[in-house]
Design an enzyme around this catalytic site. Structure first.
Site, mmCIF file in Angstrom:
data_model
loop_
_atom_site.group_PDB
_atom_site.id
_atom_site.type_symbol
_atom_site.label_atom_id
_atom_site.label_comp_id
_atom_site.label_asym_id
_atom_site.label_seq_id
_atom_site.Cartn_x
_atom_site.Cartn_y
_atom_site.Cartn_z
ATOM 1 N N LYS A 3 19.485 23.076 -29.012
ATOM 2 C CA LYS A 3 18.283 22.310 -28.675
ATOM 3 C C LYS A 3 17.350 23.231 -27.895
ATOM 4 C CE LYS A 3 16.847 17.949 -26.401
ATOM 5 N NZ LYS A 3 17.317 16.732 -25.710
ATOM 6 N N SER B 99 15.747 12.314 -27.255
ATOM 7 C CA SER B 99 14.932 13.482 -27.461
ATOM 8 C C SER B 99 15.619 14.574 -28.261
ATOM 9 C CB SER B 99 14.522 14.038 -26.101
ATOM 10 O OG SER B 99 15.667 14.527 -25.397
ATOM 11 N N SER C 50 19.602 10.461 -24.825
ATOM 12 C CA SER C 50 18.996 11.403 -25.779
ATOM 13 C C SER C 50 19.975 12.126 -26.685
ATOM 14 C CB SER C 50 18.157 12.433 -25.035
ATOM 15 O OG SER C 50 16.979 11.846 -24.561
#
EC number: 6.3.5.7
Lengths: 483, 486
Positions: free
Chosen positions: A76, A151, A175
């Site tokens: 990420k 997210s 998330s």
């Protein structure tokens, strides 16, 4: 070979079925051909990946290979990577190249993993739909008109689209678990402090937790083996032995006591969603688990509490993005105040600005006691709910999200409606507990997530429970049409 | 109207740790800009602080030295404000739970009495970097070498009533932190600096007047001058019926005046909250006691010991105890000579004069304490007279020694300073001098009895010229005897 799990790739590499360079090239070309549909990558680090793959193959040829040697994955874009762009999904950091690796990135590098690049995310991890990224929204591979969740939407979409077998992710209010649920995957948020936060760009420091998105619980265990552990560079990281999470995957769950929080099965959860989750619980009962109703009476306070604490912390954490030392700077600033105002005004997106403003307000002298201090008190109540529940049960289960993946743009106009997406996930972050989401059914051909909540540092039990479910069902094997 | 002055001080002392409070960067002073600032000091994204335990130990040491409550649980808070030299956009400090609570120190007033000043608190915090405004073509540069240097901020109660008391307080704090070895005390490098809060109120009035804060005063003398200038300014305004505005001011030493820096009418809202990246610092009584065991003898105790055990005057004892190195130097020499008064006279006389003349500190002094001790020994056993002793001392100052006590003896020999006390030998010299100066002898004999004591002077000079190291008392005795026999 793109459809293999981490564990399968690890075994194939060991058996010499293909080399690390071969699978790396395969996935890189797949990313090139198909990611324009999903927008899951911000940066594809092709050269570095191939160099790592070559080094891994050499290591294997020399007889020094471990489980992770040559296995591809991706990070990420919230995790700093030495020499590779780290944007955190923001214009503010659209040119930021850190001179250091996040501790978990370093751990994967040391383990011999191959990083294919950096995955898209909501700006500074603020969002539940991955529509707030400066680099554009990510699409859900199950239905590209729908969001992948946020997210860690880039991580989830990339794994669901089989561009990588597994990805790092982070979870501040859900998330990891929410995008895993929306994309039919396995998402693990470990106990706060289990994994170092060093090099993970902070959103809300007391809630942020690095974790994993994979297709199976076995792969999650393999990733957590690499990520977990003490790091002197992070004061909140806990010095506690790391068990081998793969060793306990097949333990029997006969006699496991599952708590079902009555507050998670209210009428505002649709009948179809409830049915899928209940079916999964029934599966556990078949395997010998016992079910017991528990109560988490302060559940309704989790979202308001979160939306005081997280913005308060982010308002301070994001202050360093001021245009002075790194990242985006506005053109021709007139003076220092102009530089701050315009760099931040132009560099941050709307959701980030909204939360900074809320946080600054909640911390301001006249309102601190009424908001921030009160929120910390409520946080304690929420934590106590779980402590009480875990006196009675081994594990808590419920839905991960109130709905399956929603349509792009459906909730962007109403931030509060969007915030409610995290209603079942957010309390764990406030309490610091570990949680997982595994795919447990479908509604309208969209995956539904089952959330597994564990006691502190009980990741081994969570992974065991998730793995056993995946051994006796096949929801985790389902893939979006056309993948 | 008669006014009462109310002064409180906030002293910032840099702790003498080798590395910064939340990173491993060096704290050494004077390196090239930004060479001692790592990713953590720069506040780059993703970095986290890790607390330097040495800073904690030093702060606890300070707390014990001022007899303060030690916070067994202290909490770091974030103080939010934007400034280019504050890299994270907040300063990590302690607000509600400081490491050091209420304590006190005693200051000595000019009339010899002492006054207790209470310390409200002392907390740990990180220093900021500094902005550099010259050499960047109208832009500003930032040097973050100092960012993250550990500080303790020591906050006094508003209990000082004139500038001299404030200066004495600052001096005493300086003396304590340098004694403890937790701060190098170098004011010129900014290792210690203070903010002075000053207000006036009509004598007898309970409530405080409006105060101003003079920022970053960095010498003992300037504390006194700045406060006096500010008192005079406020008094002028108040006497004219005006009002004091609460504000931050700067002291301009060249013009000896304070100037407004920024108005505090609109108070900054720092939005303090506990830093989520740092856990509360929890210590226990065992930790505190272990630190207490490392405390050195402090200035007050040393002063009392000098005065009581060794019979020094209160003023001598205070001067000698004020500076740790000077006190150590004095005590080493005094122990060797087994004479504290003699050592006190020399340290406050020739030694201090030399330090002043050469503008050096006691640590840079060429004459070691061991050498001074040896000189004092030689004075006491009559090997050296006072003049000879000074000559040896001066030779050592000029570098004619190797630091050892033996080199003192070698110098005494090579300079021919060994005092002659043997009356037989002195009698022979006196006889020679008298024989060689018949006119002087005649003059002496013609002098009336009551004026002869003065007329003997020239003979003493001649004898000492003939043999430097003679014992003046013996010379006097022999001269009087010989002359009376004529």
């Amino acid at each position: 070979m793109h459809n293999k799990t981490i564990a399968e790739i690890s075994r194939d590499l060991a058996a010499g079925e293909y080399s690390s360079v071969e699978i790396t090239e395969n996935l890189l070309s797949r990313i090139k051909q198909t990611d324009n549909r999903y927008n899951s990558f911000i940066t594809v680090s092709e050269e570095q990946a191939l160099a790592q793959a070559k080094a891994a193959d050499a290591r294997r040829a020399a007889g020094n290979a471990d489980a992770w040697t040559g296995v591809p994955m991706a990070h990420k874009d919230i995790f700093c990577t030495n020499g590779v762009l780290t944007t955190c999904g923001s214009k503010m950091l659209s040119n930021f190249v850190a001179p250091y690796d996040a501790t978990i990135v370093e751990n994967f590098n040391n383990a011999g993993a191959v990083s294919l690049g950096k995955l898209n995310m909501d700006e500074f991890a603020m969002g539940s739909s991955n529509e707030s990224s400066f680099f554009g929204a990510v699409k859900n591979p199950w239905d590209t008109d729908r969001v992948p969740g946020g997210s860690s939407g880039g991580s989830a979409a990339a794994v669901a689209a089989q561009l990588v077998p597994g990805a790092t992710a982070s979870d501040t209010g859900g998330s990891i678990r929410q995008p895993a649920a929306f994309c039919g995957l396995t998402g693990l948020k470990p106990t706060y402090g289990r994994v170092s936060r060093w090099g993970m760009i902070a959103y809300a420091s007391s809630l942020d937790q690095a974790g994993t998105i994979t297709r199976t619980a076995e792969d999650s265990a393999m990733m957590l083996n690499v990520m977990a552990g003490f790091d002197a560079k992070d004061s909140t990281c806990v010095d506690r032995e790391v068990p081998d999470y793969t060793a306990t995957l097949n333990n029997s769950i006969e006699g496991l006591t599952i708590g079902l929080p009555k507050e998670y099965f209210r009428s505002d959860l649709s009948a179809e969603m409830q049915q899928q989750v209940r079916n999964a619980i029934a599966e556990y009962e078949k395997m010998g688990a016992r079910v017991k109703e528990v109560s988490l009476p302060n559940t309704h306070l989790a979202i308001p509490t979160y939306y005081i604490i997280a913005p308060a912390e982010c308002s301070a954490n994001l202050s360093r993005m001021d245009g002075v030392r790194f990242g985006y700077r506005c053109e021709n600033p007139q003076d220092i105040n102009d530089l701050y105002k315009r760099s931040r005004g132009e560099g941050f997106g709307i959701e980030v600005k909204r939360r900074i403003m809320v946080g600054a307000y909640a911390l301001s002298a006249g309102f601190y006691d009424a908001y921030y201090k009160k929120a910390q008190q409520v946080r304690r109540l929420i934590k106590n709910d779980f402590v009480n529940a875990f006196n009675e049960v081994d594990i808590i289960m419920g839905p991960t999200t109130p709905t399956p993946a929603f349509k792009c743009g459906e909730k962007t106009a109403d931030p509060v409606d969007m915030y409610l997406e995290d209603i079942f996930t957010i309390a764990l972050n406030l309490a610091g507990l570990p949680g997982m989401s595994i795919s447990c059914g479908q509604v309208n051909n969209l995956p539904v997530g089952l959330q597994l909540i564990g006691n502190y540092f009980d990741e081994g039990r969570l992974l065991n429970a998730a793995h056993k479910f995946q051994q006796s069902t096949d929801w985790h094997l389902k893939t979006p049409a056309g993948i | 109207m008669e006014w009462e002055v109310v002064i409180g001080l906030e002293i910032h002392a840099q702790l003498a740790t080798k590395s910064k409070i939340f990173s491993g960067s060096s704290t050494a002073y004077g390196a090239d800009a930004n060479t001692q600032a790592c990713a953590i000091d720069l506040g780059l994204p993703g970095v986290l602080p890790a607390f330097n335990e040495e800073a904690l130990r030093m702060a606890v040491k300070f707390g014990l030295a001022i007899d303060a409550e030690i916070g067994l649980k202290s909490v770091f808070d974030r103080k939010n404000y934007f400034y280019p030299d504050s890299p994270k956009g907040y300063q990590t400090t302690q607000l509600h739970h400081p490491i050091v609570g209420i304590g006190h120190i005693d200051i000595e007033l000019e009339d010899g009495s002492s006054k207790r000043i209470n310390v409200t608190r002392a907390h740990l915090e990180e220093d900021a970097g500094k902005s550099v405004h010259e050499g960047f073509n109208g832009m500003s540069g930032i040097d973050l070498n100092r960012a993250g240097t550990p500080l303790i901020e020591i906050v006094s109660e508003p209990e000082m009533r004139n500038a001299k008391e404030a200066a004495a307080y600052f001096r005493k704090m300086h003396s304590i932190v340098t004694y403890l070895g937790i701060c190098d005390g170098d004011l010129s490098q900014g290792s210690m600096r203070c903010d002075c809060n000053v207000s006036l109120r009509p004598k007898g009035q309970e409530e405080f007047g409006t105060r101003t804060e003079i920022k970053n005063v960095n010498s003992f003398r300037n504390v006194e001058r700045a406060i006096d200038a500010e008192i005079a300014r406020q008094m002028d305004i108040l006497e004219d019926g005006g009002k004091i505005i609460q504000e931050t001011r700067l002291y301009d030493a060249d013009k000896n005046e304070t100037r407004a820096m920024r108005s505090k009418e609109v108070a900054n809202d720092y939005r303090y909250f506990p830093c989520p990246d740092l856990l509360p610092v929890i210590i226990d009584d065992n930790y505190v006691e272990a630190v207490r065991a490392t405390l050195p003898e402090l200035p007050d105790a040393k002063r009392a010991r000098f005065a009581h055990a060794h019979g020094l005057s209160a003023i001598d004892a205070a001067v000698l105890a004020a500076n740790r190195e000077l006190a150590h130097y004095f005590e080493t020499a005094a122990k060797i000579a087994n004479d504290y008064k003699l050592a006190a006279n020399w340290v406050q006389g020739d030694v201090s004069a030399t330090l002043n003349r050469l503008e050096i500190s006691i640590g840079e002094m060429a004459v070691s304490a061991e050498q001074l001790g040896r000189i004092l020994q030689l004075i006491k056993d009559n090997t050296l007279n006072n003049g000879g002793a000074k000559e040896v001392f001066n030779a050592l100052v000029e570098g004619k020694g190797d630091g050892s006590a033996e080199s003192v003896d070698k110098l005494v020999d090579s300079l021919g300073l060994k005092q002659v006390s043997d009356s037989g030998a002195i009698e022979a010299i006196v006889a020679e001098v008298l024989a060689a100066n018949p006119k002087l002898v005649e003059g002496y004999l013609a002098t009336p009895e009551d004026k002869r004591a003065k007329a003997i002077g020239p003979f003493i000079g001649l004898v000492r010229k003939a043999a430097k190291g003679v014992n003046p008392q013996v010379v006097m005795d022999v001269l009087q005897k010989k002359l009376s026999e004529l």
